[in-house]
Design an enzyme around this catalytic site. Structure first.
Site, mmCIF file in Angstrom:
data_model
loop_
_atom_site.group_PDB
_atom_site.id
_atom_site.type_symbol
_atom_site.label_atom_id
_atom_site.label_comp_id
_atom_site.label_asym_id
_atom_site.label_seq_id
_atom_site.Cartn_x
_atom_site.Cartn_y
_atom_site.Cartn_z
ATOM 1 N N TYR A 61 -5.153 -11.923 5.691
ATOM 2 C CA TYR A 61 -4.152 -13.139 5.313
ATOM 3 C C TYR A 61 -3.945 -13.748 6.756
ATOM 4 O O TYR A 61 -3.055 -13.085 7.494
ATOM 5 C CB TYR A 61 -3.118 -12.666 4.679
ATOM 6 C CG TYR A 61 -3.412 -11.927 3.382
ATOM 7 C CD1 TYR A 61 -3.667 -12.759 2.335
ATOM 8 C CD2 TYR A 61 -3.445 -10.670 3.250
ATOM 9 C CE1 TYR A 61 -3.958 -11.955 1.175
ATOM 10 C CE2 TYR A 61 -3.867 -9.927 1.966
ATOM 11 C CZ TYR A 61 -4.072 -10.796 0.937
ATOM 12 O OH TYR A 61 -4.576 -10.005 -0.202
ATOM 13 N N LYS A 119 0.972 -1.171 0.079
ATOM 14 C CA LYS A 119 0.063 -0.103 0.182
ATOM 15 C C LYS A 119 0.983 1.199 -0.025
ATOM 16 O O LYS A 119 0.440 2.418 -0.092
ATOM 17 C CB LYS A 119 -0.855 -0.063 1.313
ATOM 18 C CG LYS A 119 -2.155 -0.878 1.301
ATOM 19 C CD LYS A 119 -3.083 -0.674 2.298
ATOM 20 C CE LYS A 119 -3.813 -1.920 2.551
ATOM 21 N NZ LYS A 119 -3.780 -2.416 3.813
ATOM 22 N N HIS A 141 1.268 -11.665 10.933
ATOM 23 C CA HIS A 141 2.218 -10.559 10.259
ATOM 24 C C HIS A 141 1.804 -9.291 11.266
ATOM 25 O O HIS A 141 0.731 -8.878 11.943
ATOM 26 C CB HIS A 141 1.978 -10.039 9.184
ATOM 27 C CG HIS A 141 0.409 -9.979 8.814
ATOM 28 N ND1 HIS A 141 -0.315 -11.046 8.184
ATOM 29 C CD2 HIS A 141 -0.035 -8.897 8.481
ATOM 30 C CE1 HIS A 141 -1.520 -10.385 8.127
ATOM 31 N NE2 HIS A 141 -1.386 -9.173 8.218
ATOM 32 N N VAL A 142 2.626 -8.195 11.331
ATOM 33 C CA VAL A 142 2.763 -7.172 12.150
ATOM 34 C C VAL A 142 2.691 -5.792 11.199
ATOM 35 O O VAL A 142 3.506 -5.602 10.278
ATOM 36 C CB VAL A 142 3.541 -6.922 13.264
ATOM 37 C CG1 VAL A 142 3.572 -5.635 13.991
ATOM 38 C CG2 VAL A 142 3.495 -8.255 14.068
HETATM 39 P P1 M7G Z 1 -4.048 -7.713 6.682
HETATM 40 O O1 M7G Z 1 -3.950 -7.333 8.103
HETATM 41 O O2 M7G Z 1 -4.063 -9.212 6.693
HETATM 42 O O3 M7G Z 1 -5.307 -7.017 6.172
HETATM 43 O O4 M7G Z 1 -2.812 -7.166 6.099
HETATM 44 P P2 M7G Z 1 -5.673 -5.893 5.304
HETATM 45 O O5 M7G Z 1 -5.067 -6.432 4.103
HETATM 46 O O6 M7G Z 1 -7.165 -5.968 5.311
HETATM 47 O O7 M7G Z 1 -5.056 -4.782 5.745
HETATM 48 C C1 M7G Z 1 -1.997 -7.680 4.929
HETATM 49 C C2 M7G Z 1 -1.168 -6.670 4.606
HETATM 50 O O8 M7G Z 1 -0.327 -7.302 3.360
HETATM 51 C C3 M7G Z 1 -2.085 -5.341 3.761
HETATM 52 O O9 M7G Z 1 -1.553 -3.952 4.409
HETATM 53 C C4 M7G Z 1 -1.734 -5.487 2.479
HETATM 54 O O10 M7G Z 1 -1.363 -4.326 1.752
HETATM 55 C C5 M7G Z 1 -0.122 -6.066 2.420
HETATM 56 N N1 M7G Z 1 0.081 -6.989 1.062
HETATM 57 C C6 M7G Z 1 -0.917 -7.773 0.472
HETATM 58 N N2 M7G Z 1 -0.253 -8.307 -0.646
HETATM 59 C C7 M7G Z 1 -0.789 -9.292 -1.551
HETATM 60 C C8 M7G Z 1 1.110 -8.054 -0.613
HETATM 61 C C9 M7G Z 1 2.245 -8.391 -1.260
HETATM 62 O O11 M7G Z 1 2.309 -9.163 -2.510
HETATM 63 N N3 M7G Z 1 3.318 -7.475 -1.116
HETATM 64 C C10 M7G Z 1 3.473 -6.723 -0.188
HETATM 65 N N4 M7G Z 1 4.541 -6.047 0.198
HETATM 66 N N5 M7G Z 1 2.339 -6.494 0.781
HETATM 67 C C11 M7G Z 1 1.283 -7.018 0.540
#
Ligand code: M7G
Length: 322
Positions: free
Chosen positions: A258, A192, A262-263
Site C-alpha cells: 500500500y 495480521k 507506513h511503518v
Molecule cells: P505493506 O508493507 O504495505 O505490505 O503493509 P504487506 O501487506 O505486504 O505487508 C501493509 C500492512 O497493513 C500489512 O501488514 C497489512 O496486514 C496491514 N493492513 C492491511 N489492511 C487492508 C489493513 C486494515 O484494514 N486494517 C489494519 N489495521 N491493517 C491493515
C-alpha cells in the site's frame, strides 16, 4: 506466549467493543453463500490457507472474496483448559516411550482467525497467490520511469488507510495518535495481529499526510516525522503492551503493498513474514541514512522482491531490466 494481565483485560474489553461495533455497523460476511473457487496459497509452516471464494447474490451474480484462515497461536492461560476440557484424544501412533495423538478441543478453544477481503479485486487475488519471486535492482531512474507511473495508475486502493485517519474505521483500536498534519501519525494494531498474545505483536504507524508513498519519497525534511514515529511509537507500545524498544523491530517495506507511507512495529522474537532483508528497511537506519545524505533514497538503487505475475515485474521485464 507471555501476556501482561492489563493487556488481557484491555483485549477482552476491546473485543467486546469490536463485537458490538461490528454488529451495529456492518453486516457480517455471508459465509453460507460462499463458493470456493481456488486455494490461492497454503502454508503448513504458518498454519494458514488463502482462499479465493465467490459470493453469489439472488440474481446469480458472483462477487470475488479472499478469505485467509489461520490457526491462532496458543495462549498460556488456556493451555490447561485445552488439555482438560471435554477434549477428545485419539492415539495416532505409539512406539516405546513415544506417542502422538490427534487432539480435538471444544469449539471455544479451537478458534481460527478469518480475514476477509470482500469484494476482492483481481489485485487482491494476485497479492495472495503463491508465486515465485524475483529480485529487482531498482535505480532512481527505474523508479521514476517504471515504478512511479505504475503506482500512480494501478496501486491498491488506500481507502482503508483514509478510513482509519478519518476515524471512520478502527477508531477504537488506535493505540496512539499524533495529530500534526505534517509530522503526525496514527498507531494501531496491524490486522495480521489478533492481540491475543505478545509473541506475534504487530502494529502499524500510518502517517497523517497523504503525499508520501514510500521510502522513495523520503528526504531529510521528513526527519521530524520519522523521529516522531520511532520514539512515540516505541513509547506507546511500551506503555500499552509492556514491550521495550530494544525488543521491537521497526521497519518499512520496499516495495510496500500500500503506497501510503507506513511503518511496521513487530516483536523481535517473531520472524514476521516481510521482515526479510530484501524487503525490510529498519527505521533507525533510514533516519541515519537521511541524516548523512538528505536525498539518500532518491540517489541509491534499492533491491526489492517482485512476485511472478505482479504487473510491476512485467513492466521491469518490458523495460529490459530483468
Ligand atoms: P505493506 O508493507 O504495505 O505490505 O503493509 P504487506 O501487506 O505486504 O505487508 C501493509 C500492512 O497493513 C500489512 O501488514 C497489512 O496486514 C496491514 N493492513 C492491511 N489492511 C487492508 C489493513 C486494515 O484494514 N486494517 C489494519 N489495521 N491493517 C491493515
Amino acid at each position: 506466549m507471555a501476556e501482561a494481565p492489563q493487556l488481557k483485560r484491555k483485549r477482552e474489553e476491546e473485543r467486546e467493543e469490536e463485537r458490538e461495533g461490528a454488529a451495529g455497523a456492518v453486516s457480517p460476511f455471508p459465509l453460507a453463500e460462499l463458493r470456493l473457487r481456488k486455494v490461492l496459497r497454503e502454508s503448513a509452516r504458518d498454519k494458514a490457507v488463502f482462499l479465493h471464494g465467490e459470493v453469489t447474490n439472488a440474481s446469480g451474480e458472483g462477487t470475488d472474496a479472499v478469505i485467509i484462515l489461520e490457526k491462532t497461536p496458543f495462549q498460556e492461560e488456556k493451555v490447561l483448559e485445552l488439555l482438560k476440557k471435554h477434549t477428545k484424544l485419539e492415539l495416532q501412533m505409539h512406539n516405546d516411550i513415544y506417542s502422538t495423538y490427534h487432539l480435538y478441543p471444544p469449539p471455544e478453544l479451537s478458534e481460527i482467525k478469518a480475514t476477509v477481503v470482500f469484494p476482492a479485486t483481481p489485485k487482491h487475488l494476485h497479492k495472495y497467490l503463491r508465486q515465485e519471486a524475483f529480485l529487482v535492482r531498482e535505480s532512481w531512474q527505474d523508479y521514476s520511469h517504471i515504478t512511479l507511473p505504475f503506482v500512480q495508475q494501478q496501486a491498491l486502493s488506500l481507502q482503508w488507510v483514509y478510513n482509519i485517519l478519518e476515524k471512520k474505521a478502527e477508531a477504537e483500536r488506535i493505540v496512539h495518535e499524533n495529530p500534526d498534519p505534517c509530522s503526525g501519525f496514527v498507531l494501531l494494531p496491524d490486522f495480521k495481529w489478533d492481540q491475543s498474545q505478545l509473541d506475534d505483536l504487530h502494529l502499524i504507524a500510518l502517517v497523517q499526510r497523504r503525499d508520501l508513498r514510500s521510502l522513495r519519497d523520503l528526504r531529510a525534511e521528513h526527519l521530524p516525522l520519522l523521529r516522531n514515529i520511532l520514539t512515540e511509537g516505541q513509547e506507546a507500545i511500551c506503555r500499552r503492551f509492556g514491550v521495550p524498544a530494544c525488543q521491537l523491530r521497526v521497519f518499512l517495506h520496499y516495495q510496500p503493498s500500500y503506497y501510503h507511507l507506513h511503518v511496521h512495529f513487530t516483536a523481535l522474537g517473531c520472524e514476521a513474514a516481510g521482515s526479510a532483508v530484501e524487503r525490510a528497511h529498519l527505521l533507525p537506519d533510514v533516519i541515519d541514512n537521511l541524516l548523512m545524505e538528505p536525498c539518500y533514497y532518491q540517489r541509491r538503487a534499492l533491491t526489492c522482491p517482485l512476485r511472478a505475475d505482479e504487473p510491476l515485474l512485467k513492466k521491469f521485464q518490458e523495460a529490459g531490466r530483468l
